[in-house]
Design a protein around this motif. Sequence first.
Motif, PDB file in Angstrom:
ATOM      1  N   UNK A  65      -0.843   4.405 -23.555  1.00 38.48           N
ATOM      2  CA  UNK A  65      -0.492   4.154 -22.166  1.00 38.48           C
ATOM      3  C   UNK A  65      -0.301   2.662 -21.965  1.00 38.48           C
ATOM      4  N   UNK A  66       0.816   2.279 -21.368  1.00 32.88           N
ATOM      5  CA  UNK A  66       0.994   0.853 -21.107  1.00 32.88           C
ATOM      6  C   UNK A  66       0.093   0.397 -19.968  1.00 32.88           C
ATOM      7  N   UNK A  67      -0.368  -0.829 -20.074  1.00 35.92           N
ATOM      8  CA  UNK A  67      -1.115  -1.429 -18.972  1.00 35.92           C
ATOM      9  C   UNK A  67      -0.092  -1.929 -17.953  1.00 35.92           C
ATOM     10  N   UNK A  68      -0.211  -1.503 -16.708  1.00 34.85           N
ATOM     11  CA  UNK A  68       0.800  -1.787 -15.696  1.00 34.85           C
ATOM     12  C   UNK A  68       0.316  -2.877 -14.739  1.00 34.85           C
ATOM     13  N   UNK A  69       1.291  -3.552 -14.117  1.00 35.22           N
ATOM     14  CA  UNK A  69       0.997  -4.552 -13.097  1.00 35.22           C
ATOM     15  C   UNK A  69       2.100  -4.504 -12.043  1.00 35.22           C
ATOM     16  N   UNK A  70       1.814  -5.014 -10.880  1.00 37.75           N
ATOM     17  CA  UNK A  70       2.795  -5.001  -9.781  1.00 37.75           C
ATOM     18  C   UNK A  70       3.916  -5.996 -10.053  1.00 37.75           C
ATOM     19  N   UNK A 118       4.353   0.691  -4.528  1.00 35.78           N
ATOM     20  CA  UNK A 118       4.576  -0.601  -5.181  1.00 35.78           C
ATOM     21  C   UNK A 118       5.332  -0.411  -6.495  1.00 35.78           C
ATOM     22  N   UNK A 119       6.266  -1.276  -6.764  1.00 36.63           N
ATOM     23  CA  UNK A 119       7.013  -1.235  -8.010  1.00 36.63           C
ATOM     24  C   UNK A 119       6.134  -1.864  -9.104  1.00 36.63           C
ATOM     25  N   UNK A 157       9.163 -14.603  -3.659  1.00 37.76           N
ATOM     26  CA  UNK A 157       8.176 -15.172  -2.741  1.00 37.76           C
ATOM     27  C   UNK A 157       6.737 -14.917  -3.193  1.00 37.76           C
ATOM     28  N   UNK A 158       6.610 -14.267  -4.384  1.00 40.65           N
ATOM     29  CA  UNK A 158       5.283 -14.000  -4.911  1.00 40.65           C
ATOM     30  C   UNK A 158       4.613 -12.772  -4.331  1.00 40.65           C
ATOM     31  N   UNK A 159       5.347 -12.034  -3.485  1.00 41.29           N
ATOM     32  CA  UNK A 159       4.780 -10.833  -2.869  1.00 41.29           C
ATOM     33  C   UNK A 159       5.234  -9.592  -3.638  1.00 41.29           C
ATOM     34  N   UNK A 160       4.416  -8.480  -3.576  1.00 40.38           N
ATOM     35  CA  UNK A 160       4.788  -7.254  -4.283  1.00 40.38           C
ATOM     36  C   UNK A 160       6.135  -6.715  -3.787  1.00 40.38           C
ATOM     37  N   UNK A 161       6.843  -6.113  -4.752  1.00 41.46           N
ATOM     38  CA  UNK A 161       8.105  -5.447  -4.450  1.00 41.46           C
ATOM     39  C   UNK A 161       7.841  -3.952  -4.382  1.00 41.46           C
TER      40      UNK A 161
END
Length: 276
Positions: free
Chosen positions: A198-203, A219-220, A208-212
């Motif tokens: 399983x890949x380790x995921x992140x946002x 959240x993407x 602008x440094x905000x989540x997409x």
Amino acid sequence: MVVKMAKTMKSRRLRKRVRKTLGALFLASAIAVAAIPVDGLQASGEATAGLKVTVGEVESGIPTLKSDEKVYATGDGIFQFAYVSNDSNNPHAGTRNAVIVGYNPPNSLEGNTLEIPNEVEVYDLFTPNLGSGGRGYVAVGRAGNFLFWRKDTPVLDPVTGEPKYEQQEVTEKRQFYVLKDNTEVEVDKWNSSMGDRKPAMEAVLGEDGKPVYNDDGTPKEQQKVDEDGNPVWETFEKDVTIWKDDPTRPIVTSEYLPCYYSDKTEQGWGRSIFLF
């Protein structure tokens, strides 16, 4: 057994004219007996008397010794002595004394002087294997039995040639991968045939440094990468009980060898346990 001998003679210097057999020399004071400080000793039930008694003059005041009296010796075989009571009617009762009954002179006497030591370790001639030829004097214990020391030889791995050890149970922390089917496998043991990790995921962050976010409002996400750009996989840590070599407990084979005077070192016997 260690024998301490206090002598009644005023001078310990005996000139060359001393007789080879000192049957007339009687050590009148009692002797103290203590155990020889050696490692891994074991008493033998079979002691073979290899020395004969030489009895001194009848009127000398020396206790009367039987012709088959047990005789001990110093490790170098120079002095032979019996260990009996001065009560001739009961030679093994009460206070016991050392009676020197034999003397084998060395090749030379330093200063033409014979020194009788105040303390000696007690030995006897040893005949192994029920009658076959022996090769010297062996230390005896308080009960008069021969003493043996334990020789330990390591058991070697037939493949590596390295010493083998007893196993011990230990607990260690190990890293595990999480697979896509939600099973787990140790990081050091994983291979591709075991399943996908399983890949380790992140946002995903915007400029602008905000989540997409996706169109559905979630959240993407994207797989994490390390500082070198390599993908990172989902892992966790847990305690695992395993068996490992205990370096303090080597596997050995043991045998008991006689405490020969000729084998004694400054430390005694049995100090060098591992002989490679």
